[in-house]
Design an enzyme around this catalytic site. Sequence first.
Site, PDB file in Angstrom:
ATOM      1  N   GLY A   8       0.843  -1.205   0.000  1.00  0.00           N
ATOM      2  CA  GLY A   8       0.000   0.000   0.000  1.00  0.00           C
ATOM      3  C   GLY A   8       0.871   1.245   0.000  1.00  0.00           C
ATOM      4  N   ALA A   9       0.972   1.904  -1.177  1.00  0.00           N
ATOM      5  CA  ALA A   9       1.824   3.091  -1.308  1.00  0.00           C
ATOM      6  C   ALA A   9       0.958   4.345  -1.286  1.00  0.00           C
ATOM      7  CB  ALA A   9       2.623   3.006  -2.607  1.00  0.00           C
ATOM      8  N   THR A  88      -8.977   0.813   3.950  1.00  0.00           N
ATOM      9  CA  THR A  88     -10.014   0.066   4.674  1.00  0.00           C
ATOM     10  C   THR A  88     -11.287   0.919   4.664  1.00  0.00           C
ATOM     11  OG1 THR A  88      -9.096   1.063   6.684  1.00  0.00           O
ATOM     12  CG2 THR A  88      -8.457  -1.194   6.214  1.00  0.00           C
ATOM     13  N   GLU A 157      -1.259   4.010  12.657  1.00  0.00           N
ATOM     14  CA  GLU A 157      -0.540   5.237  12.322  1.00  0.00           C
ATOM     15  C   GLU A 157      -1.326   6.455  12.805  1.00  0.00           C
ATOM     16  OE1 GLU A 157       2.592   5.695  11.270  1.00  0.00           O
ATOM     17  OE2 GLU A 157       1.938   7.695  11.845  1.00  0.00           O
ATOM     18  N   PHE A 158      -0.621   7.382  13.448  1.00  0.00           N
ATOM     19  CA  PHE A 158      -1.299   8.569  13.983  1.00  0.00           C
ATOM     20  C   PHE A 158      -0.951   9.848  13.230  1.00  0.00           C
ATOM     21  CE2 PHE A 158      -1.297   5.578  17.556  1.00  0.00           C
ATOM     22  CZ  PHE A 158      -2.636   5.612  17.918  1.00  0.00           C
ATOM     23  N   ASN A 220      -9.250   8.755  16.999  1.00  0.00           N
ATOM     24  CA  ASN A 220      -9.938   9.507  15.941  1.00  0.00           C
ATOM     25  C   ASN A 220     -11.325   9.949  16.389  1.00  0.00           C
ATOM     26  OD1 ASN A 220      -7.939   9.691  14.116  1.00  0.00           O
ATOM     27  ND2 ASN A 220      -8.687   8.133  12.715  1.00  0.00           N
ATOM     28  N   CYS A 272     -10.500   9.526   7.236  1.00  0.00           N
ATOM     29  CA  CYS A 272     -10.502   8.692   8.453  1.00  0.00           C
ATOM     30  C   CYS A 272     -11.620   8.958   9.460  1.00  0.00           C
ATOM     31  CB  CYS A 272      -9.170   8.841   9.159  1.00  0.00           C
ATOM     32  SG  CYS A 272      -7.807   8.183   8.205  1.00  0.00           S
TER      33      CYS A 272
END
EC number: 1.1.1.22
Length: 480
Positions: A8-9, A88, A157-158, A220, A272
């Site tokens: 996943g880039a 996702t 990941e934040f 989140n 997100c």
Amino acid sequence: MVKICCIGAGYVGGPTMAVIALKCPSIEVAVVDISVPRITAWNSDQLPIYEPGLEDVVKQCRGKNLFFSTDVEKHVSEADIVFVSVNTPTKTRGLGAGKAADLTYWESAARMIADVSKSDKIVVEKSTVPVKTAEAIEKILTHNSNGINFQILSNPEFLAEGTAIQDLFNPDRVLIGGRETPEGQKAIKTLKDVYSHWVPEERILCTNLWSAELSKLAANAFLAQRISSVNAMSALCEATGADVTQVSYAVGKDTRIGPKFLNASVGFGGSCFQKDILNLVYICECNGLPEVAEYWKQVIKINDYQKSRFVNRLVSSMFNTVANKKIAILGFAFKKDTGDTRETPAIDVCKGLLGDKARLSIYDPQVTEDQIQRDFTMNKFDWDHPLHLQPMSPTTVKQVSVVWDAYTATKDAHGICILTEWDEFKTLDYQKIYDNMQKPAFVFDGRNIVNVDKLRDIGFIVYSIGKPLDAWLKDLPAVA
Ligand code: NAI
């Protein structure tokens, strides 16, 4: 040499791996993706995403210990640690549609890892996933393992888009969740050693798998809740004459609350917040917690309310109709310093205005016309499901133009909507803009970045979220 491969880039995989490569010269990092255009762009001078500082990091490592490739299987099979940073999105059909996370991409990545692996691997969840996803992934991997040992870690990941490189260089915390077995703890230590190259020990938090997975959704949800809280207050400020900037400053001075993330706006966006809260709501419902689900749902409801309130305010101020009026849209990305338009409030605001037959002239320094057109053709949640793409309707084509500077966008316009807080919008020559607009000239500031008094002195009728209303707006019937 430890070898890392990231599947996943995208907005997360690309910057995160570039920073790992920069900080760990002894580690070889391959970022792989099934999207050929994305990988081609990562290998070119035009990176596929705009992120301050990213280009510099990529240029320092690319071709040395950082590689971008579409040869997914080769790099996965050679890696010791495989990060999975695929999208996702929210499910659009079937069980849990409109709420649950769609793990199709994740599952296919996991099956591929199992198929091509010939040596033991640590598989790291970088994507944001529902709690207990690791268990499902573990099942897929172990049932297809051919004797290979897989350890699953959760390492959410934040980073925030727009400040991704800064966030990665200097994270508030790195969270690593793993099994409480000796093998699980050994895997945690291996990943911790990677981050220890530049992150202080006390900022690397190690937990069990489920806490790590849930912490990302919780973080989140808390962040989005702050925005909805201040946005809810902004409506009350407008009704009472209070100023939301003063209120949030006073509230944020309380050290228990803190000043960050308290800016009122037209609403939050990005790929997100909404997706992760909906996912949280779904998990609560599935676990028999309807009250908790309902509580978090309100965060999204207020966000939707804020966007429609903005459109209603605009239309009612302009004599209850914007049919055939030119409205300049300044900013389309969901926040400044990114070209990302996923779930940007600009889509809903523009669709609302198009529904009222306005003509839109859109300018954003980082968003292309192609992207804007795509955004108008897609239904909610469809943006991450490429199969659902349709052409823009001929009526919409006629109503929308995309231009390359703010002065062209605002020329002959009846009103201006500021929908992204780009710094350049603060220093525009508003006198010149006013002189070239239809009168009365309106500014609707959805990000509270303009100097309201200065613009009123020029002659604009100004609406700024949560600020005391212009006399013009006060005399209008209340807006719901
Ligand atoms: P993205 O959509 O930019 O990137 C995902 C990439 O994965 C795409 O390029 C896609 O082609 C690729 N992909 C999908 N399936 C694949 C497969 N089977 N094999 C190889 N490549 C595959 O998504 P983004 O924004 O990077 O997000 C990734 C995850 O990180 C999501 O779960 C998101 O919630 C999470 N996240 C995103 C943040 C953000 O600011 N965008 C911040 C923190 C977490």
